[in-house]
Structure formats: structure tokens, C-alpha cells
Design a protein around this motif. Sequence first.
Motif, PDB file in Angstrom:
ATOM      1  N   SER A   1      38.570  35.048  36.285  1.00 29.97           N
ATOM      2  CA  SER A   1      38.654  34.082  36.967  1.00 29.97           C
ATOM      3  C   SER A   1      38.146  32.706  36.563  1.00 29.97           C
TER       4      SER A   1
ATOM      5  N   ASP B   1      45.098  34.114  41.140  1.00 27.53           N
ATOM      6  CA  ASP B   1      44.153  34.694  40.937  1.00 27.53           C
ATOM      7  C   ASP B   1      44.026  35.913  41.962  1.00 27.53           C
ATOM      8  N   GLU B   2      44.316  37.258  41.217  1.00 29.70           N
ATOM      9  CA  GLU B   2      44.352  38.483  42.135  1.00 29.70           C
ATOM     10  C   GLU B   2      45.094  38.198  43.456  1.00 29.70           C
TER      11      GLU B   2
HETATM   12 MG   LIG Z   1      38.014  37.124  39.927  1.00 24.34          MG
END
Ligand SMILES: [Mg+2]
Lengths: 366, 314
Positions: free
Chosen positions: A44, A159-160
Motif C-alpha cells: 500500500s 488497493d485491495e
Molecule cells: Mg495495504
Amino acid sequence: MAQVSLRRLVKKYEGDVQAVKGIDLEIADHEFVVLVGPSGCGKSTTLRMIAGLEDITDGEIAIGGVVVNDIPPRDRDIAMVFQNYALYPHMTVFENMAFGLTLRRFPKDEIRRRVDNAARILDIGELLDRKPKALSGGQRQRVAMGRAIVRDPKVFLFDEPLSNLDAKLRVQMRTEIKKVHQTVKTTTVYVTHDQVEAMTLADRVVVMNNGIIEQVGPPQELYHNPTTKFVAGFIGSPAMNFIPARLENGAGALRLHLPEGIVLPVPPERTKRYAPHAGQEVLFGLRPEHLTEEKPTDKANIATFQVRPEVIEPMGMETLVHFWLQGTEVSARLDPAVPAEVGRPLTLAADMNRMHLIDPRTERVL
Amino acid sequence: MADGNTITARGIPAAIAPPRAGTLQRLARRRSTLAFLMTLPLLAVIGGLVVYPFFYAIELSMLNKRMTRFVGLDNYVFLLGRETFQLVIFQSVLFAVSAVIAKALIGFVLAHVLHTLPARGQRKWRGMLLVPWVIPPAISTLAWWWLFDPSYSAFNWLLAGIGAAPVPWLGDPGWARFAVILVNTWYGAPFFMIMYLAALKSVPDQLYEAAAIDGASAWQKLRYVTLPMMRNIISITVLFSLIVTFANFDIVRVLTNGGPQDRTHLFGTYAFQVGIQSGDIPLGAAVSLFMFPLLAIFAIFILRGVSRRTKEGL
Ligand SMILES: [Mg+2]
Ligand SMILES: Nc1ncnc2c1ncn2[C@@H]1O[C@H](COP(=O)(O)OP(=O)(O)OP(=O)(O)O)[C@@H](O)[C@H]1O
């Protein structure tokens, strides 16, 4: 659309936490790159530095050939999809998707056209007048993607994005994301800790661990030719078996001496590669799918040995068999038709063409 | 058709009519009954301290000065015709509206400044900025009164220092109105600040990050993210503060006592003067009851917006 370059990128947080420890990565135009790795490895952080949401401690990021270190997010021409979507709760779906264009003073009919187009790609045309609260998780996910698509930016950052969805929806949205990328072809950097997601989506997978890049390559290459023990163990599910062994040279052929007196022959093609390590303690790596029941095949380099299964897990399409070799757990994947019983001797066949040898000190694949 | 109806008509009562025995027990076990019993003490307190005085005030306001005769709405009619009272209405609205706007603006700015401070410095400043709000207003207003005092005034001393003429802070109607609004703002702004600070902290950081990526400047983030996200808390604090400020008593009482020439009287201080000091309690009750419809109108408008937004999920 553009390529993205990370050069010796470093991020230190307050209190001397070094989250990213100098990574280099070249992402080509139109490419879909997935950053994957365990929690806390700096994925991240890397993505947020590309977005401009985190300052860069050292090194350089270039988007489309322009160094963007000192350019704020709004001038980087990127779009990001957040894990919890970050939709504006007071705006309708249409307004959410149009917000970036409105701020950039696009003409009204152009905004309408782009939002309608994105809504069609994502199949959310019916939802445009709703507020985010009135949407399901999967629908919010689509809106968040729509917000990225309408901007037609140089780079997509994810991000995810799927980790808040249930298992079934995750698989569905995974396909959806792939489809969208094939349609719009925007350069994409995608962060996940799920290696299946990484394998299925990526043109190239970047495996990160502890703030560094372990290996970069197409999914198949990471699967077949991992260069470190970490990558070998991280990619593939269930994970690769690592069995302590000794490599011996006997009469011109290499042999692996495993615990409990099991001896496996190394394929002759590998002799040259492994010969310098003869006499060393090594880790023998073999994926569960390459340790199966004996099959009536004429394939060369299949070695058989007997074990006593200790745990048996029927999965439907396959049966997982676990046994212990002097304290090391080993898994094998069997055809469900094979009668396996706990404690009853079972003959397994190891496909030695797929073997890996790892130096236990450097943890590098030999 | 007819058959079907009879069956339903006979069927329903049979199905839901409870057996006679144990009805009371069952009633006691119902959640709503239990909830009612548990709120009973609170209802009693509200009844005794709010509902009863309210109706008693209405009754009082319809009596004559000696409280011997029912006069209907005479007190109200009398008040409306009186110039001083018209002034009081105007002044109360002016006072409440301008003080609430000033408090809200200053509180908003302070909350933003605090919000951008790093966590450690923030606590110290937050504590200091809350001081005006925790000092009993009667005491702090005395200090202000001393600052405004014509002969010892600290403000006039400062003005003299820069060569300006002294200002009759509490002697001139315009300046006196300004002074009471200023003191009320000073006293009430920290309340807005703390409420807005809490609201600011509850806006998810990711919304600002999304807005930054969408291309919003700092001003646009404030305009399109912060303000809409805070609309409910702004409405509610404004309503709450309007009610309290409208009914203000202590600041005016200490600072100007309604003067000069009644030019700073509010409903509260005027009701006190008419009802207690001049001994016409029914008239005083009528003065204070005039606040009720005004505040009710504000409350209806503001609360309607709040409930609409709550339904939309904000
Ligand atoms: Mg992360
Ligand atoms: N704001 C911060 N301040 C200090 N340290 C941080 C901050 N954000 C992240 N870190 C640290 O930096 C490291 C990398 O964090 P990062 O969020 O990039 O991990 P990640 O790979 O995304 O993990 P996950 O899969 O859990 O999201 C972690 O050790 C984390 O504790």
C-alpha cells in the motif's frame, strides 16, 4: 496512458519504520501489474507513493516519463480505487462518478456521455440516481471503478479493491476487473495479498516482502521458476513443501537423501546445475500437486516412495494427504478415487522434473 | 366469497385472542411495557420540571397583574402594541442570529486550525480554547464589564495608546449591542469549536484522499466534502445555540442590564424586568412565552433538514 517507473524508491515513516527499502520497477504502457505480498510488506505504501498520497523519502517516481515526486495527486492524472471504496456519501452515484470531471470543468454533455459509457461497461445504469448507502458492496465496488474509468487517467491504482466482498462476489468482480482492463487498456497497478487474485489478473506479478521486491515476472514464471524460498512458498496453494535433504553424488548421478531413509534421484538434465552443491545440506522444494498417487505413465523422472498419511482432507475435486517427515509437514494432492487411509502405507510419486533446491542459508533457489 | 369472509372473520380473533389467565403477566413481559416502566422516572422529571411550568406559564400569562382575574389574551395584545416590546423582539432576533453566526464561523475556523495541528500540540490548544466556555458566564461577564468600563476601560486605554478617541462601550446603544454580542460569541464559540472538531475527526481520511485524486483543491475539499459531511452537525449545533442564545439572560443582565434606554433587552431580561422587578408576573410570563413560536419555527425547519439527510444515510 503511460508507463510508470519506480527508481530506488524508499519510504521511511516517523519513528524510523522503513516500509519500502529501495525498489526498482518499470511498468509498461497498458500493462496490468499486481503487487502481492504478506501484510505489512509495503504494498500500500508503494501504491500511495505512486498516487502522491505519501511523500517519497528517497528515489524517484516517473509517470509517462515525467518525474512526479513533487507533483500533487490532483495533477498526476491517476485514478485510485480504495479498499472501502471511499464514495462520497452525500452524492448520488452519478455525482460520485462525475465529481472528478466536474472539478476539471468538463462540459456537461461530455460528463453525461462518459458517465453513461462507464455505467454501461459496469452495468450500473439503473443505479445512477441512488446514494451509496442504498447500494450493495458489489455495486459500490462498481461505482468506485466507474469513478476511475470516467476520468480516463494515465494510470489506475487499486488497493485491495475486492477484500471487502464475499468469496463468490470476489471471483465475479475479479473477472469484471480483467474485462474492464481489456476494454480500456489503461496501465494498472493493483495491490492485493491474495496470490490467486495476483495470478489471475496480472500480466506481471511483483512479489514483495519486507519492503523489497523478491521477484518480478509473469504468473507462470513465478510459479515454475521462483528465485527465492519466499516466492516459492508464497505463490501456489496449498504452499510448496520444503523438506530438509542432503544432496549426494554417487556414481555420476545426484541423489537426494531425505529424512526417514527416503532417497530420490535427481533428473540427469539437472546434474550440471546442481553438481557444484553436491555434499551440501539443501531444502528440497516440491509442490503438493507434483506429489501424487502413482499413475500409469511413461514419464521419466518419477520417483516413488512410501509414507503413512496422518491427516486426510477430501476436497471434492482432489484429496489432500498430509504426513510428517521428521517434524516437517508434507502435503500431497491425490485423485479422490485413490483409497487413502490414515496410518495405512501409501505409495506416492514425486515428479522430479518439477523439483526445486534451495540453499537454506541464503534462501535462494539453486 | 361469502363463505371465505366468514371464515376469516371468525378465524382471526380466535387466533390472536390471548387466554384470559396471565394477561397481566404477559403484558409485563413485553419489551415495550418494560421500556415504558424504565423511562417512567425520566417522564416524571420532565413532567414536573418542563411540562407543568410550561402550562402554568400559559395560565399565568392570561391573568391580570394582581393575578385575580382571567383576562384572556389581553397581556399579549398589550405587549404587541408597546414600542419597547417591539424593540425587544427585534433585539432578540438580532442578538441571537448575529451571535450564532459569529460563533459558528469562529468555531468552524478554530476547529479547522486545531484539526491541522499535530496531535500533541492539539490537546493543549483545545484545552485553552475551551476556557471561555467552562468559566461561569456571570463571572467572565464581570471581567468583560470591567474591560468595557468607561473610566477604567482597558479597551479605551488601548485606543488612547494608538491615538484614537475613547468609545462609550456600554453607553451608546450601537456599541452596547455590539458588546453583548461580542461577549456572547466569546463565551459560545468554544462549544461550536469542539462539536465541529469532533465532526471533522469523523470524516474518513479516505474521502479527502479520493477528492485529492479526483482533482480537488483544499478549498474544493472543504466545499464539496467537509461541509456536506458536516451539514447535520452544523444544523443541530446552530439550532441548539439559537435556543440558548435567544433565552440568554446573564450576559445582558451583568453587562448592560438592558440599557441604555432598553436597547439591549432580550426576551429573558425584559421578562425579568417586567415580571420580577416591576411585579407584573403575568405580563412577564407573556413576554417569555413569545419566544416559543419563534423557536418552534426555527426548530421545524432545521430538524426537517436533519431528518431528511439522516434518511439518506448521512
Ligand atoms: Mg495495504
Ligand atoms: N502512517 C504510518 N506510520 C508509520 N508506519 C506506517 C504507516 N503506514 C504504514 N506503516 C508501516 O509500514 C509498513 C508497510 O505498510 P503497508 O500499509 O504498506 O503494508 P501493506 O503491504 O499494504 O499491508 P496490508 O496487506 O496489511 O495492507 C508496515 O510495517 C506498517 O506498519
